[in-house]
Design an enzyme around this catalytic site. Structure first.
Site, short mmCIF file in Angstrom:
data_model
loop_
_atom_site.label_atom_id
_atom_site.label_comp_id
_atom_site.label_asym_id
_atom_site.label_seq_id
_atom_site.Cartn_x
_atom_site.Cartn_y
_atom_site.Cartn_z
N LYS A 83 0.86 -1.19 0.00
CA LYS A 83 0.00 0.00 0.00
C LYS A 83 0.89 1.24 0.00
O LYS A 83 1.83 1.34 0.81
CB LYS A 83 -0.90 -0.05 1.25
CG LYS A 83 -2.20 0.68 1.12
CD LYS A 83 -3.10 0.33 2.32
CE LYS A 83 -4.39 1.12 2.30
NZ LYS A 83 -5.17 0.88 3.52
O1 G3P Z 1 -8.88 1.79 4.37
C1 G3P Z 1 -8.74 3.10 4.82
C2 G3P Z 1 -9.66 3.30 5.96
O2 G3P Z 1 -9.27 2.50 7.00
C3 G3P Z 1 -9.79 4.69 6.44
O3 G3P Z 1 -10.96 4.73 7.15
O4 G3P Z 1 -12.58 5.58 8.76
O5 G3P Z 1 -10.12 6.05 9.06
O6 G3P Z 1 -11.41 7.17 7.25
P1 G3P Z 1 -11.28 5.95 8.10
#
Ligand code: G3P
Length: 217
Positions: A83
Site C-alpha cells: 500500500k
Molecule cells: O482503508 C482506509 C480506511 O481505514 C480509512 O478509514 O474511517 O479512518 O477514514 P477511516
C-alpha cells in the site's frame, strides 16, 4: 463485488474469515497502532489466516525508500499487496512495483485525477476514501462514480477498492456504482446483516415451531 475487511485485529479477521464472505484484508498505520502489535508479525499472521490480498502500507515518503520497504513487506507472504500513498513519490514507486510484479494498493485517493494517475502507474487497486470526503461536506460516491467511468472509458484494469467506509449505506451505494471491492470495518460488516424485521420474523417462526412440538433431527 469483493469484500475486504479493514482491520489489523486478527481475532476479528479470523471470525469473519470463518463465515466465508471475506476476500482479503486491508490495514494502515493507524490500524496497526490500534492493534498494539508488531507490524510485520501481524501481517504474517493475517496472511496465514487468509489467502486473499492483504494490504500492508509503507511509511517512507521517498520513492527509493518506499521500494525498499515495499519489497520487505512483499517478502512476508505471497499475498501481500504493498500500500502506497497517492503522492508523486508513491506513483513512482507504484510504477516500479508494477514492473517488478509486486501488487499495489494506492491509498489516500480523494480525486478522480489522482485515481487516473494511479491507474496510469499500473496500480492493482485504488483506494478512494469515502467517509473522509463525506466528513468535509463532499460526497464520496461522486468519486466512485467518476473513477468507474474513467477506468471503463480506457479499459484500465486497476480495481476500485472503496475505503473509509463508515456504514451499510456506503456499501450498498458502492455496489450500485460498480466498485470492484469494498473494504469494510468489522462493525460495519456485522451491521450489513442486521435487520429488525429479520429478528422479529425469526422470533415468531421459532415460537410457532416450538408450539408444534416437532424436531427436525
Ligand atoms: O482503508 C482506509 C480506511 O481505514 C480509512 O478509514 O474511517 O479512518 O477514514 P477511516
Amino acid at each position: 463485488m469483493q469484500f475486504f475487511v479493514d482491520t489489523a485485529d486478527t481475532g476479528e479477521i479470523a471470525r469473519l474469515q470463518k463465515i466465508g464472505l471475506i476476500d482479503g484484508v486491508t490495514t494502515n498505520p493507524s490500524l496497526i497502532m490500534k492493534s498494539g502489535r508488531d507490524f510485520k508479525e501481524v501481517i504474517a499472521e493475517i496472511c496465514a489466516i487468509t489467502d486473499g490480498p492483504v494490504s500492508a502500507e509503507v511509511t517512507a515518503t521517498q520513492a527509493d525508500k518506499m521500494l525498499i520497504e515495499g519489497r520487505t513487506l512483499a517478502r512476508i507472504a505471497g499475498n501481500v499487496v504493498v500500500k502506497i500513498p497517492l503522492t508523486m513519490a508513491g506513483l513512482e514507486a507504484c510504477k516500479a512495483f508494477t514492473e517488478e510484479g509486486i501488487k499495489t494498493n494506492v491509498t489516500l485517493c480523494f480525486s478522480a485525477n489522482q485515481g487516473l494517475l494511479a491507474a496510469k502507474a499500473g496500480a492493482t487497486y485504488i483506494s478512494p476514501f469515502l467517509g473522509r470526503l463525506d466528513d468535509i461536506g463532499m460526497d464520496g460516491m461522486d468519486l466512485i462514480e467518476a473513477l468507474r467511468v474513467i477506468y471503463d472509458n480506457y479499459g484500465f484494469e486497476t480495481q476500485i477498492l472503496a475505503a473509509s467506509i463508515r456504514g451499510p449505506k456506503h456499501v450498498q451505494e458502492c455496489a450500485m456504482l460498480g466498485a470492484d471491492v469494498a473494504t469494510i470495518p468489522p462493525n460495519v460488516f456485522d451491521a450489513l446483516v442486521a435487520h429488525p424485521l429479520t429478528d422479529k420474523g425469526l422470533a415468531a417462526f421459532l415460537a410457532d415451531w416450538g408450539k408444534t412440538g416437532q424436531s427436525i433431527t
